[in-house]
Design a protein around this motif. Sequence first.
Motif, short mmCIF file in Angstrom:
data_model
loop_
_atom_site.label_atom_id
_atom_site.label_comp_id
_atom_site.label_asym_id
_atom_site.label_seq_id
_atom_site.Cartn_x
_atom_site.Cartn_y
_atom_site.Cartn_z
N GLN A 79 0.84 -1.21 0.00
CA GLN A 79 0.00 0.00 0.00
C GLN A 79 0.87 1.26 0.00
O GLN A 79 1.88 1.32 0.71
N ASN A 80 0.47 2.26 -0.78
CA ASN A 80 1.10 3.57 -0.67
C ASN A 80 0.51 4.30 0.52
O ASN A 80 -0.60 4.00 0.96
N LEU A 81 1.26 5.29 1.02
CA LEU A 81 0.80 6.04 2.20
C LEU A 81 0.98 7.53 1.96
O LEU A 81 2.06 7.98 1.57
N LEU A 82 -0.10 8.27 2.19
CA LEU A 82 -0.08 9.73 2.10
C LEU A 82 -0.14 10.29 3.51
O LEU A 82 -1.03 9.96 4.27
N ILE A 83 0.85 11.13 3.86
CA ILE A 83 0.91 11.72 5.20
C ILE A 83 0.79 13.23 5.08
O ILE A 83 1.53 13.85 4.31
N THR A 84 -0.14 13.84 5.81
CA THR A 84 -0.15 15.29 5.92
C THR A 84 0.31 15.66 7.32
O THR A 84 -0.07 15.02 8.30
N ALA A 85 1.13 16.70 7.41
CA ALA A 85 1.76 17.03 8.70
C ALA A 85 2.17 18.48 8.76
O ALA A 85 2.57 19.05 7.75
N PRO A 86 2.11 19.09 9.96
CA PRO A 86 2.77 20.38 10.14
C PRO A 86 4.27 20.16 10.01
O PRO A 86 4.78 19.11 10.41
N ILE A 87 4.97 21.12 9.47
CA ILE A 87 6.40 20.95 9.18
C ILE A 87 7.20 20.68 10.46
O ILE A 87 8.22 19.99 10.43
N GLU A 88 6.71 21.17 11.59
CA GLU A 88 7.38 20.92 12.87
C GLU A 88 7.40 19.43 13.22
O GLU A 88 8.22 19.00 14.03
N ALA A 89 6.46 18.67 12.66
CA ALA A 89 6.35 17.25 13.01
C ALA A 89 7.32 16.37 12.24
O ALA A 89 7.22 15.14 12.27
N LEU A 90 8.30 16.99 11.57
CA LEU A 90 9.24 16.24 10.75
C LEU A 90 9.86 15.02 11.46
O LEU A 90 9.95 13.94 10.86
N PRO A 91 10.28 15.15 12.75
CA PRO A 91 10.87 13.96 13.39
C PRO A 91 9.90 12.78 13.45
O PRO A 91 10.31 11.63 13.30
N LEU A 92 8.61 13.07 13.66
CA LEU A 92 7.60 12.00 13.68
C LEU A 92 7.37 11.45 12.28
O LEU A 92 7.26 10.23 12.09
N VAL A 93 7.32 12.32 11.28
CA VAL A 93 7.09 11.87 9.90
C VAL A 93 8.22 10.95 9.45
O VAL A 93 8.00 9.93 8.79
N ARG A 94 9.46 11.30 9.84
CA ARG A 94 10.60 10.45 9.46
C ARG A 94 10.47 9.05 10.05
O ARG A 94 10.76 8.06 9.38
N ARG A 95 10.03 8.96 11.30
CA ARG A 95 9.87 7.63 11.90
C ARG A 95 8.67 6.90 11.29
O ARG A 95 8.67 5.67 11.17
N LEU A 96 7.64 7.64 10.92
CA LEU A 96 6.49 7.01 10.24
C LEU A 96 6.95 6.39 8.92
O LEU A 96 6.53 5.28 8.57
N ALA A 97 7.80 7.11 8.19
CA ALA A 97 8.29 6.58 6.90
C ALA A 97 9.05 5.28 7.12
O ALA A 97 8.85 4.29 6.41
N VAL A 98 9.91 5.27 8.14
CA VAL A 98 10.68 4.06 8.43
C VAL A 98 9.73 2.88 8.72
O VAL A 98 9.86 1.80 8.14
N HIS A 99 8.77 3.11 9.62
CA HIS A 99 7.87 2.01 10.00
C HIS A 99 6.95 1.63 8.84
O HIS A 99 6.58 0.46 8.70
N ALA A 100 6.59 2.60 8.03
CA ALA A 100 5.75 2.29 6.87
C ALA A 100 6.52 1.40 5.88
O ALA A 100 5.99 0.39 5.40
N TYR A 101 7.76 1.76 5.60
CA TYR A 101 8.54 0.93 4.67
C TYR A 101 8.81 -0.44 5.28
O TYR A 101 8.77 -1.45 4.58
N GLU A 102 9.05 -0.49 6.59
CA GLU A 102 9.24 -1.80 7.24
C GLU A 102 7.97 -2.65 7.13
O GLU A 102 8.05 -3.87 7.08
N ALA A 103 6.83 -1.97 7.12
CA ALA A 103 5.56 -2.70 6.99
C ALA A 103 5.24 -3.03 5.54
O ALA A 103 4.18 -3.58 5.24
N GLY A 104 6.13 -2.67 4.61
CA GLY A 104 5.93 -3.05 3.21
C GLY A 104 5.30 -1.97 2.35
O GLY A 104 4.77 -2.27 1.27
N ALA A 105 5.35 -0.72 2.80
CA ALA A 105 4.77 0.39 2.01
C ALA A 105 5.35 0.41 0.60
O ALA A 105 6.53 0.11 0.40
N GLY A 106 4.51 0.78 -0.38
CA GLY A 106 5.02 1.05 -1.72
C GLY A 106 5.79 2.35 -1.70
O GLY A 106 7.02 2.37 -1.73
N LEU A 107 5.07 3.46 -1.61
CA LEU A 107 5.70 4.77 -1.56
C LEU A 107 5.04 5.60 -0.46
O LEU A 107 3.82 5.60 -0.33
N VAL A 108 5.86 6.28 0.33
CA VAL A 108 5.36 7.19 1.36
C VAL A 108 5.50 8.61 0.83
O VAL A 108 6.60 9.03 0.47
#
Lengths: 384, 384
Positions: free
Chosen positions: A30-59
């Motif tokens: 599955q692809n994943l679309l994330i919307t976030a305030p720019i301040e949340a970058l540290p959380l978005v980066r960890r989301l990308a890692v866990h999404a790819y670990e879970a088999g994401a197509g593209l984040v």
Amino acid sequence: MSPNDHIDPAKIDKLAHLAIRTGVALQTGQNLLITAPIEALPLVRRLAVHAYEAGAGLVTPLFSDPEITLSRYQYANDTSFDTAAGWLYDGMGEAFDANTARLAIVGDDPMLLSEEDPNKVGRANKANSIAYKPARERITRFDVNWNIIAWPGTAWAKRMFPDLLIDEAQSRLASAIFAASRVDHSDPVGEWKAHNAALRSRSDWLNGQDFHALHFVGPNTDLTVGLADGHEWMGGASKAKNGVTCNPNIPSEEVFTTPHAYEVQGHVRSTKPLSHQGSLIEDIEVRFQDGHIFEARASRGEEVLTKVLDSDEGARRLGEVALVPHSSPISQTGLLFYNTLFDENAACHIALGQCYSKCFRGDSDLSKDEIASRGGNSSMIHID
Amino acid sequence: MSPNDHIDPAKIDKLAHLAIRTGVALQTGQNLLITAPIEALPLVRRLAVHAYEAGAGLVTPLFSDPEITLSRYQYANDTSFDTAAGWLYDGMGEAFDANTARLAIVGDDPMLLSEEDPNKVGRANKANSIAYKPARERITRFDVNWNIIAWPGTAWAKRMFPDLLIDEAQSRLASAIFAASRVDHSDPVGEWKAHNAALRSRSDWLNGQDFHALHFVGPNTDLTVGLADGHEWMGGASKAKNGVTCNPNIPSEEVFTTPHAYEVQGHVRSTKPLSHQGSLIEDIEVRFQDGHIFEARASRGEEVLTKVLDSDEGARRLGEVALVPHSSPISQTGLLFYNTLFDENAACHIALGQCYSKCFRGDSDLSKDEIASRGGNSSMIHID
């Protein structure tokens, strides 16, 4: 931008892991679309890692910046405020049709636009609501798995804890978010399994009762909310039309269902303020007749409230009613978050506008007409 | 994220002002789409201010983050690398059709992906190139006014000045960008007017000559580039199909035109490396027969180069040829930027792939067939 050094990276990582595994329940490929305030970058980066670990197509992350939002109010021509990024929302609709999952991070200043011209704010919100339809309708129809989580934004933290230094305020908000999201346990995914089971047993009981209406009584409140024909109570984990069981809200303490759009009588006064797209609306009082709000007042932000109610015909009718026990952990904190994701989980509440088509028994694939004939409301807005 | 405190805010503001007024030449009521590395936030914020001051409808920034890009290579399943955000590029195409102007900020690490599996990099680039078509074709057709500028990203600076501390390296790169972009004058917009006039007089002279072919001779180079029938030399300011005269590249020192896709003979060796989507390709040597590259070598990144050339039939033919005087300010710095926006302005160069349909005399609205019959190349790529 704050370096966020005083927010525990281990907790950020746990929240990201929970959001991917339990929240959005991302599926392999599955692809994943994330919307976030720019301040949340540290959380978005960890989301990308866990999404790819879970088999994401593209984040694909889409970041918003409050300063850029504000510069529009400060510098733009008047005609700017009837403009919206329809092309982006059309694209999102296309993404959801291709089974892209959706993750939204809240964390902006709840009063970002409270000093701006309410007329401009109202027009910009309306233009955005209209343009957002292709994305919104796929989410309210529950076509794909989705999830909302929170990031302790600095401006938001400062609103909640105005007497603290900014770093302390952010730490306090971070702790409150982590606690409410149940990531301060050793096994958040396991915690949510148990929590989902508890919410399920509550909705099962309510569905067994098959109530015709709810009667809310309290200070300045005497409200009878008729329930839609064949309404179903839901809460916690829920199955999207693409077959994926996800947890749309983290945190979530509510069980909720679809009221009857034409069978609401009486009046209600909100116990908490509503932050709506950067404007704060306080002490909302509304009066219903046959489901229709014929009178609405607020001690602050009444103009914004009126514009919201005038969005379309369905904006003056209910689309959701939710029950939250007074014992809910968020209620027990005693904190006012100025954010619906949290404050709606501290007290029973209602929502204006579009109903959730999933909140009907049996086949969840009801047509628009069938939903309307059972009392389900439709609108371009949905505001708890 | 770096606080960027050592980059002069006044220069950032001047670059933003120049980009809006001269670069993209934003018109009253036009929407603006900005793509940027997340580090470029200070520049994007100033761009938003100047865009709204110039009468922008809505400014929509799309930020990319190199860490998130890298996490895909580190954690994703193999199947991820054939995926791209087609929905986003479809949306961009829709935006351009609605006359949205386009501003791109470059500034990423030119070697971001150089340690990653070339097979995955190649597949991801190809998937992205295919998906990007709706956005790319509207830009190469020059439907709307657009502009590219640069931000001194820290990783990029570190590649250019590996012996300096990170802050010093970024300061050096910032100075080089500001100088090359002519924003270290009191009136950058005026400077660009004069510069555009100089580039115009060069292209006018070349158009008067109406050369049939160019012959490049140098170390390891003996290349004859036939020019397309009815080719037109251009440079600096140029008029988009929506009627807006903009400066697509800041900086820009080149005059350029369309070569004949079937009339290129000989061999050429590049004097500078090419950074292509995060991979570095060094010492490129290619041999042409009848416009077709039948042999290509590189001392580094040859696998990525081969994948690029195999993108489609047109990828092995030329789409652009450009002349740059040795006296160009960028050439005189002696710096190697590892970035096409700069390095292409330090020496004469050629580009593979799609030609610019605007580089033909007379009516610029030539059909695909007319362009092909005059020798214009077509491809899903365009790489200087």
